[in-house]
Write a protein that holds these residues in place. Structure first.
Motif, PDB file in Angstrom:
ATOM      1  N   ARG A 237       0.795  -1.220   0.000  1.00  0.00           N
ATOM      2  CA  ARG A 237       0.000   0.000   0.000  1.00  0.00           C
ATOM      3  C   ARG A 237       0.835   1.282   0.000  1.00  0.00           C
ATOM      4  NH1 ARG A 237      -4.844  -0.904   2.718  1.00  0.00           N
ATOM      5  NH2 ARG A 237      -5.222   1.340   2.482  1.00  0.00           N
ATOM      6  N   THR A 238       2.136   1.176   0.296  1.00  0.00           N
ATOM      7  CA  THR A 238       2.989   2.365   0.343  1.00  0.00           C
ATOM      8  C   THR A 238       3.896   2.399  -0.878  1.00  0.00           C
ATOM      9  OG1 THR A 238       3.018   2.340   2.764  1.00  0.00           O
ATOM     10  CG2 THR A 238       4.739   3.614   1.660  1.00  0.00           C
ATOM     11  N   ILE A 239       3.835   3.483  -1.626  1.00  0.00           N
ATOM     12  CA  ILE A 239       4.669   3.646  -2.819  1.00  0.00           C
ATOM     13  C   ILE A 239       5.602   4.831  -2.586  1.00  0.00           C
ATOM     14  CG2 ILE A 239       4.686   4.132  -5.290  1.00  0.00           C
ATOM     15  CD1 ILE A 239       1.893   2.922  -5.448  1.00  0.00           C
ATOM     16  N   HIS A 240       6.888   4.555  -2.543  1.00  0.00           N
ATOM     17  CA  HIS A 240       7.891   5.612  -2.373  1.00  0.00           C
ATOM     18  C   HIS A 240       9.174   5.119  -3.057  1.00  0.00           C
ATOM     19  CE1 HIS A 240      10.553   8.600  -0.709  1.00  0.00           C
ATOM     20  NE2 HIS A 240       9.559   9.182  -0.045  1.00  0.00           N
ATOM     21  N   PRO A 241       9.739   5.907  -3.952  1.00  0.00           N
ATOM     22  CA  PRO A 241      10.905   5.416  -4.709  1.00  0.00           C
ATOM     23  C   PRO A 241      12.157   5.229  -3.878  1.00  0.00           C
ATOM     24  CG  PRO A 241      10.518   7.740  -5.157  1.00  0.00           C
ATOM     25  CD  PRO A 241       9.344   7.262  -4.371  1.00  0.00           C
ATOM     26  N   SER A 242      12.199   5.760  -2.670  1.00  0.00           N
ATOM     27  CA  SER A 242      13.430   5.703  -1.879  1.00  0.00           C
ATOM     28  C   SER A 242      13.348   4.800  -0.666  1.00  0.00           C
ATOM     29  CB  SER A 242      13.825   7.120  -1.425  1.00  0.00           C
ATOM     30  OG  SER A 242      14.113   7.937  -2.543  1.00  0.00           O
ATOM     31  N   ILE A 243      12.335   3.926  -0.608  1.00  0.00           N
ATOM     32  CA  ILE A 243      12.260   2.992   0.516  1.00  0.00           C
ATOM     33  C   ILE A 243      12.167   1.552   0.020  1.00  0.00           C
ATOM     34  CG2 ILE A 243      11.141   4.718   1.998  1.00  0.00           C
ATOM     35  CD1 ILE A 243       8.555   3.106   1.655  1.00  0.00           C
ATOM     36  N   ARG A 244      12.567   0.642   0.897  1.00  0.00           N
ATOM     37  CA  ARG A 244      12.484  -0.794   0.634  1.00  0.00           C
ATOM     38  C   ARG A 244      11.905  -1.485   1.857  1.00  0.00           C
ATOM     39  NH1 ARG A 244      13.271   0.675  -3.698  1.00  0.00           N
ATOM     40  NH2 ARG A 244      14.806   0.023  -5.256  1.00  0.00           N
ATOM     41  N   PHE A 245      11.262  -2.632   1.621  1.00  0.00           N
ATOM     42  CA  PHE A 245      10.744  -3.455   2.707  1.00  0.00           C
ATOM     43  C   PHE A 245      11.524  -4.763   2.743  1.00  0.00           C
ATOM     44  CE2 PHE A 245       7.177  -0.782   1.395  1.00  0.00           C
ATOM     45  CZ  PHE A 245       6.823  -0.228   2.615  1.00  0.00           C
ATOM     46  N   VAL A 246      11.853  -5.208   3.949  1.00  0.00           N
ATOM     47  CA  VAL A 246      12.644  -6.412   4.136  1.00  0.00           C
ATOM     48  C   VAL A 246      11.921  -7.315   5.138  1.00  0.00           C
ATOM     49  CG1 VAL A 246      14.884  -7.347   4.879  1.00  0.00           C
ATOM     50  CG2 VAL A 246      14.765  -5.109   3.716  1.00  0.00           C
ATOM     51  N   PRO A 247      11.790  -8.611   4.855  1.00  0.00           N
ATOM     52  CA  PRO A 247      11.130  -9.508   5.811  1.00  0.00           C
ATOM     53  C   PRO A 247      11.789  -9.446   7.189  1.00  0.00           C
ATOM     54  CG  PRO A 247      11.421 -10.611   3.701  1.00  0.00           C
ATOM     55  CD  PRO A 247      12.179  -9.314   3.613  1.00  0.00           C
ATOM     56  N   LEU A 248      10.965  -9.546   8.220  1.00  0.00           N
ATOM     57  CA  LEU A 248      11.433  -9.467   9.609  1.00  0.00           C
ATOM     58  C   LEU A 248      11.049 -10.748  10.331  1.00  0.00           C
ATOM     59  CD1 LEU A 248      12.617  -7.840  11.997  1.00  0.00           C
ATOM     60  CD2 LEU A 248      10.320  -6.893  12.349  1.00  0.00           C
ATOM     61  N   ALA A 249      12.039 -11.409  10.925  1.00  0.00           N
ATOM     62  CA  ALA A 249      11.808 -12.655  11.660  1.00  0.00           C
ATOM     63  C   ALA A 249      11.845 -12.381  13.169  1.00  0.00           C
ATOM     64  CB  ALA A 249      12.866 -13.689  11.298  1.00  0.00           C
ATOM     65  N   GLY A 250      11.081 -13.170  13.905  1.00  0.00           N
ATOM     66  CA  GLY A 250      11.143 -13.098  15.360  1.00  0.00           C
ATOM     67  C   GLY A 250      10.471 -11.897  15.978  1.00  0.00           C
ATOM     68  N   ALA A 251       9.670 -11.168  15.217  1.00  0.00           N
ATOM     69  CA  ALA A 251       9.032  -9.956  15.736  1.00  0.00           C
ATOM     70  C   ALA A 251       7.690 -10.282  16.376  1.00  0.00           C
ATOM     71  CB  ALA A 251       8.823  -8.944  14.618  1.00  0.00           C
ATOM     72  N   PRO A 252       7.341  -9.574  17.444  1.00  0.00           N
ATOM     73  CA  PRO A 252       5.979  -9.731  17.966  1.00  0.00           C
ATOM     74  C   PRO A 252       4.986  -9.200  16.939  1.00  0.00           C
ATOM     75  CG  PRO A 252       7.085  -7.873  19.012  1.00  0.00           C
ATOM     76  CD  PRO A 252       8.123  -8.584  18.199  1.00  0.00           C
ATOM     77  N   PRO A 253       3.808  -9.817  16.823  1.00  0.00           N
ATOM     78  CA  PRO A 253       2.842  -9.368  15.817  1.00  0.00           C
ATOM     79  C   PRO A 253       2.239  -8.020  16.203  1.00  0.00           C
ATOM     80  CG  PRO A 253       1.873 -11.037  17.223  1.00  0.00           C
ATOM     81  CD  PRO A 253       3.318 -10.960  17.606  1.00  0.00           C
ATOM     82  N   SER A 254       1.669  -7.373  15.227  1.00  0.00           N
ATOM     83  CA  SER A 254       0.975  -6.107  15.436  1.00  0.00           C
ATOM     84  C   SER A 254      -0.511  -6.397  15.615  1.00  0.00           C
ATOM     85  CB  SER A 254       1.193  -5.185  14.227  1.00  0.00           C
ATOM     86  OG  SER A 254       0.435  -4.008  14.360  1.00  0.00           O
ATOM     87  N   THR A 255      -1.077  -5.964  16.738  1.00  0.00           N
ATOM     88  CA  THR A 255      -2.479  -6.220  17.043  1.00  0.00           C
ATOM     89  C   THR A 255      -3.347  -5.045  16.602  1.00  0.00           C
ATOM     90  OG1 THR A 255      -1.903  -7.586  18.950  1.00  0.00           O
ATOM     91  CG2 THR A 255      -4.141  -6.722  18.857  1.00  0.00           C
TER      92      THR A 255
END
Length: 287
Positions: A237-255
């Motif tokens: 849902r987020t479009i920005h030419p200067s950012i990247r998303f990287v998978p995150l392991a071991g994180a508590p979920p977001s409620t």
């Protein structure tokens, strides 16, 4: 005693989820109070509507027949009241991206049942707006510091990912573990962020970069002031030419929850809470 709306709402809430626990949560009453209301209704009707034992709840044949009429009666009352309140839409506040497809389904279900509209309100301070009565219901993520009087209904959990600048070495990583976040400066939104200094009791990032709204937070990450963590909803849902998303392991979920104050228009707030719960996927694919 005659059958009252509270009897019908109690029965329909139990019948829809076949659970006294979930129905009590939806109606904001205790389980003993809910049980008494159902027993009153059965006594008035002279019929057993629900079979319940220690493991499950089910509808009797009389309960199946009564459910159809109870739903129709509640719908008629809601529509009648909505004819008076139709010029005052329910205001749903959110600080950033609304979870999909839950939000679209909840709004559609509420508008279908109640017959009045939902007005979407973007805000950087949903809890503050609730207290000031500038919104009626707020979409909340991971908030434990609730003001007095704010009721919440927990909906579901979202997986989290790392967000970073394309200039950051993290952008080249295949994944990051939660325990590794201390290696980089961390950008957080102090007003409505879901991860910040409060997320670590011991350890954590050595330096935090504070921002005060979504746009400041996003542009600080894009400028490589640090990394951050967001629900994975942002990846699509987020479009920005200067950012990247990287998978995150071991994180508590977001409620994800909704919050509101039970005052005027209380009926509309309760109806939205019911719609919000009704459309939650019982087995969402969020992993």
């Amino acid at each position: 005693m005659d059958v009252e709306l509270r009897h019908l709402r109690a029965f329909v809430a139990v019948a829809q989820g076949l659970s006294f626990t979930r129905a009590a949560e939806r109606l904001f009453v205790t389980q003993p109070a809910l049980t008494r209301t159902i027993k009153q209704l059965e006594s008035i009707l002279g019929a057993t509507l629900l079979d319940r034992d220690t493991r499950r709840v089910s509808l009797t044949p009389e309960g199946v027949r009564f459910l159809e009429g109870a739903r129709a009666a509640l719908g008629a009352v809601d529509r009648a009241v909505s004819n008076v309140l139709q010029d005052a839409p329910l205001r749903l506040g959110f600080s950033w991206l609304l979870p999909d497809p839950w939000a679209q389904r909840a709004v559609a279900e509420y508008e279908r049942v109640v017959g009045s509209a939902v007005s979407l309100v973007r805000t950087d301070d949903p809890l503050g707006d609730l207290e000031r009565r500038e919104i009626d219901v707020a979409v909340l993520r991971d908030r434990a510091d609730l003001p007095a009087g704010v009721r919440t209904v927990r909906l579901f959990e979202e997986r989290r990912v790392v967000v970073c600048s394309t200039a950051s070495p993290v952008a080249e990583r295949r994944s990051v573990d939660w325990s590794e976040l201390e290696a980089w400066p961390f950008v957080y939104n102090s007003v409505s962020g879901t991860v910040g200094p409060w997320s670590w009791h011991d350890g954590g990032p050595s330096r935090f970069v504070e921002t005060h709204n979504y746009d400041e937070w996003l542009e600080s990450i894009a400028a490589d002031r640090g990394i951050s963590v967001v629900p994975d909803l942002a990846t699509r849902r987020t479009i920005h030419p200067s950012i990247r998303f990287v998978p995150l392991a071991g994180a508590p979920p977001s409620t994800v929850s909704i919050g509101f104050v039970l005052d005027h228009p209380e009926r509309l707030k309760r109806r939205f809470a019911e719609a919000a719960v009704a459309v939650v996927d019982p087995a969402p694919d969020r992993n």
